[in-house]
Design a protein around this motif. Structure first.
Motif, mmCIF file in Angstrom:
data_model
loop_
_atom_site.group_PDB
_atom_site.id
_atom_site.type_symbol
_atom_site.label_atom_id
_atom_site.label_comp_id
_atom_site.label_asym_id
_atom_site.label_seq_id
_atom_site.Cartn_x
_atom_site.Cartn_y
_atom_site.Cartn_z
ATOM 1 N N HIS A 355 0.859 -1.194 0.000
ATOM 2 C CA HIS A 355 0.000 0.000 0.000
ATOM 3 C C HIS A 355 0.888 1.235 0.000
ATOM 4 C CE1 HIS A 355 -3.583 -2.301 0.807
ATOM 5 N NE2 HIS A 355 -2.884 -2.978 1.699
ATOM 6 N N SER A 356 0.439 2.257 -0.732
ATOM 7 C CA SER A 356 1.244 3.471 -0.715
ATOM 8 C C SER A 356 0.368 4.682 -0.403
ATOM 9 C CB SER A 356 1.971 3.656 -2.049
ATOM 10 O OG SER A 356 1.039 3.766 -3.078
ATOM 11 N N TYR A 357 0.958 5.678 0.152
ATOM 12 C CA TYR A 357 0.237 6.920 0.437
ATOM 13 C C TYR A 357 1.206 8.094 0.400
ATOM 14 C CZ TYR A 357 1.738 5.509 5.172
ATOM 15 O OH TYR A 357 2.454 5.078 6.253
ATOM 16 N N ASN A 358 0.651 9.270 0.137
ATOM 17 C CA ASN A 358 1.477 10.471 0.059
ATOM 18 C C ASN A 358 1.782 11.005 1.452
ATOM 19 O OD1 ASN A 358 1.653 10.946 -2.795
ATOM 20 N ND2 ASN A 358 -0.538 11.349 -2.727
ATOM 21 N N VAL A 359 2.923 11.655 1.531
ATOM 22 C CA VAL A 359 3.231 12.432 2.737
ATOM 23 C C VAL A 359 3.112 13.889 2.338
ATOM 24 C CG1 VAL A 359 4.977 12.982 4.456
ATOM 25 C CG2 VAL A 359 4.817 10.659 3.546
ATOM 26 N N SER A 371 -5.307 8.118 1.555
ATOM 27 C CA SER A 371 -4.960 6.792 2.058
ATOM 28 C C SER A 371 -6.154 6.066 2.652
ATOM 29 C CB SER A 371 -3.893 6.952 3.138
ATOM 30 O OG SER A 371 -4.426 7.786 4.123
ATOM 31 N N GLY A 372 -6.012 4.774 2.770
ATOM 32 C CA GLY A 372 -6.880 3.951 3.588
ATOM 33 C C GLY A 372 -8.333 3.886 3.176
ATOM 34 N N GLU A 373 -8.616 3.823 1.896
ATOM 35 C CA GLU A 373 -9.981 3.605 1.400
ATOM 36 C C GLU A 373 -11.030 4.409 2.153
ATOM 37 O OE1 GLU A 373 -10.221 -0.686 1.180
ATOM 38 O OE2 GLU A 373 -8.267 -0.438 0.249
ATOM 39 N N ALA A 377 -7.155 9.243 7.520
ATOM 40 C CA ALA A 377 -5.807 9.213 8.069
ATOM 41 C C ALA A 377 -4.815 9.631 6.996
ATOM 42 C CB ALA A 377 -5.480 7.804 8.556
ATOM 43 N N ALA A 378 -3.827 10.414 7.403
ATOM 44 C CA ALA A 378 -2.829 10.848 6.429
ATOM 45 C C ALA A 378 -1.528 11.190 7.135
ATOM 46 C CB ALA A 378 -3.344 12.074 5.673
ATOM 47 N N ARG A 398 -3.550 11.760 12.161
ATOM 48 C CA ARG A 398 -2.396 12.247 11.420
ATOM 49 C C ARG A 398 -1.139 11.526 11.876
ATOM 50 N NH1 ARG A 398 -5.590 13.565 8.354
ATOM 51 N NH2 ARG A 398 -6.288 15.646 7.813
ATOM 52 N N LEU A 399 -0.348 11.109 10.899
ATOM 53 C CA LEU A 399 0.983 10.600 11.222
ATOM 54 C C LEU A 399 1.936 11.759 10.983
ATOM 55 C CD1 LEU A 399 2.963 8.327 11.873
ATOM 56 C CD2 LEU A 399 2.901 7.640 9.473
#
Ligand code: SF4
Length: 589
Positions: A355-359, A371-373, A377-378, A398-399
């Motif tokens: 799985h990938s997501y933007n920062v 992210s995460g369907e 959360a991001a 938030r991360l």
């Protein structure tokens, strides 16, 4: 916490050790310990020269008995001709008469309260009466030594080791930081009442977190009791190579950066002269500050004396378990980074298990979180110019990737403290880019700076970059750092003493052989210790131990139990492996 507030650090008392001084506003003193047989005068004198030429300012010798003390006197007569300024220290265990004799000519004597009053060790349980009798016995022996020290202007180091607390102290406190502190303070108070102040104190352990907590507690109590004596810092049984250096700096740097520590010894299972450049570099990288931007002893969302972890929510599978490691995409190193990062025009993409997501940059927070369907959360990249209280108040999942390149480590810690104190519940990942091409310096700097937060379990992940090194090396360093600060164990843990006059085998060689055979046994702690006198106690919580038990002889331990006695040294590594097999902890590489 007032953002502009600074806290003035008190100076420890200045103590004279022969021609040099430790404590007060004196620069950090670098010292080491000889690992020759003290009775081998030629070998000891030539090692003295090597260690002093490397830059040591003080050298300690193992003196198990009176014969060794007399040998040390002969060594002193030889080396003082060329180096009268270098104090010689006698390291004494078990026999107060040995300390008494050493104090007549040495500049300093190190005693271990865990075994100074020998009779205490015979009892397993103590009531009030026997506890006080044990303390009185120690008092009488210590008062005798104090009188000799006063007469000969000899200093004392009260050197407590986590692995060798007296059974009296253990009966009341267990092997806790409180036990270590009380073990030292009992002796300090006796010295103080007797008007003897030529004291240096140490609380050592191979467990970096425990050591840091214990030293903080000692400092706090000494300040309250107006007994602020100088501190000798050291991580025991740190091992060798880069791992030994990392573990050493992870224990020392958080203390030095917060103004605790006046002299250091880096204990490596290597020739003592190799310890000196490491110790000097640690001193240069982490100089004692005059002020701190936060109150180092304040218990708030982070307890500087406790062991509990700050509670954060899980975001993008980060925050609940052990801290994660972020590494460059394409890193081929095992264990692999938990999250792979790759740079894009707008920032970074994180990838985890397919799985990938933007920062994002925080400034783009209006962007939809992809992210995460459907989850909101991001991950966001922030830096220390943000107001931590504002970040803490953002309640969405938030991360936070905290880029700490623009701030000094102490200000990064202050930022993180402020974030948690303001109620921050999202996980934080520390991101730091180093520009350092010297490998040892890079390792020491990165370990020291990050350990300031890792030792208190303040972050949920780390991301270390340095373009002068491969991403494999940066990943390796990240995992080592988490292990050395006891956040996450991903390789075999080795506890190895530096050796001293009590070691009757080539411990450096044996440690290498043990490592070669067992490096794949992730999760196990294996000790290689020089002697049966202190080894079993000092190896603390190791799962297995290889301990010298006489000339050409070794004992193998499973936990605290000796399972093979006095086997020939030639067969000992094999025997250790066999014992690991028999206890079901072996796996094939
Ligand atoms: S365990 Fe024994 S050999 Fe090793 S440093 Fe301690 S006293 Fe010396």
């Amino acid at each position: 916490m007032d953002p502009e507030e600074t806290y003035l650090l008190p100076l420890s008392r200045k103590v004279k050790i022969g021609r040099i001084s430790i404590g007060g506003s004196q620069p950090l003193v670098i010292q080491s310990m000889a690992n020759t047989q003290t009775s081998d005068i030629e070998a000891s004198v030539s090692q003295f020269k090597r260690v002093i030429d490397a830059g040591a300012q003080m050298l300690r010798y193992s003196t198990p008995g009176l014969r060794d003390v007399e040998a040390l006197k002969k060594i002193a007569a030889r080396v003082k001709k060329s180096h009268p300024e270098i104090p010689l220290v006698a390291d004494v265990h078990f026999q107060s008469t040995v300390a008494n004799r050493a104090a007549t000519f040495c500049e300093k004597v190190r005693i271990n309260p865990g075994n100074f009053a020998g009779s205490e060790k015979d009892l397993l349980e103590f009531n009030q009466e026997s506890y006080e009798a044990g303390l009185n016995s120690a008092r009488n022996k210590l008062l005798e030594l104090i009188e000799i020290c006063k007469e000969h202007e000899c200093a004392l180091r009260i050197g407590v080791n986590h692995g060798s607390l007296s059974s009296r102290i253990m009966s009341r406190y267990g092997d806790t930081p409180e036990g270590m502190v009380e073990s030292a303070l009992e002796y300090v108070r006796i010295c103080h009442e007797a008007g003897f102040h030529n004291l240096v104190l140490s609380l050592k352990s191979s467990n970096t977190r425990l050591m840091v907590k214990a030293v903080r507690l000692l400092c706090k109590i000494m300040l309250l009791e107006d007994l602020y004596y100088p501190l000798h810092l050291g991580v025991t049984e740190a091992g060798n190579q880069l791992e030994g250096r990392i573990r050493s700096v992870c224990g020392m740097a958080p203390l030095l950066m917060e103004g605790m520590g006046d002299t250091i010894r880096v204990s490596l299972t290597e020739p003592p002269e190799d310890e000196i450049p490491v110790a000097r570099m640690i001193g240069e990288l982490f100089p004692k500050p005059e002020t701190l931007p936060y109150d180092r002893f304040k218990v708030s969302s982070i307890d500087p004396f406790g062991f509990s972890k700050v509670s954060v929510r899980e975001v993008l599978e980060v925050g609940r378990g052990a801290p994660v490691v972020i590494g460059d995409k394409g890193t081929v190193y095992m264990p692999a980074p938990d999250i792979y990062a790759s740079r894009t025009e707008r920032g970074y993409i994180f990838e985890k298990q397919g799985h990938s997501y933007n920062v994002f940059s925080l400034k783009n927070e209006h962007l939809p979180a992809p992210s995460g369907e459907g989850s909101e959360a991001a991950a966001f990249l922030i830096d220390t110019s943000e107001d931590p209280a504002r970040i803490a108040q953002i309640e969405k999942d938030r991360l936070w990737i905290l880029d700490c390149n623009a701030a000094q480590p102490l200000l990064v810690k202050k930022w993180v403290l402020n974030y948690y104190d303001a109620g921050g519940k999202n996980p934080l990942i520390l991101k730091k880019t180093f520009h350092e091409s010297n490998k040892e310096k890079y390792v020491l700097r990165a370990s020291g700076e990050l350990s300031l937060l890792l030792i208190d379990q303040m972050v949920s992940g780390i991301w270390i970059e340095n373009d002068d090194f491969t991403s494999e090396f940066n990943t390796w360093l990240s995992f080592q750092l988490l292990q050395s600060t006891r956040n996450r164990f991903t390789s075999t843990e080795y506890i190895a003493c530096p050796s001293c006059g009590r070691t009757l085998f080539d411990i450096q060689n044996v440690l290498e052989r043990v490592k070669e055979s067992t490096a794949h046994l992730t999760g196990l702690t294996i000790a290689v210790m020089g002697c049966i006198v202190n080894g079993p106690g000092e190896m603390a919580d190791a799962d297995y131990g290889y301990i010298g038990s006489g000339k050409g002889q070794v004992s193998i331990y499973k936990g605290k139990k000796e399972v093979l006695k006095k086997i020939p040294e030639k067969k000992a590594v094999e025997a250790l492996i066999q014992i690991i097999r028999e206890h079901g902890d072996w796996k094939d590489p």
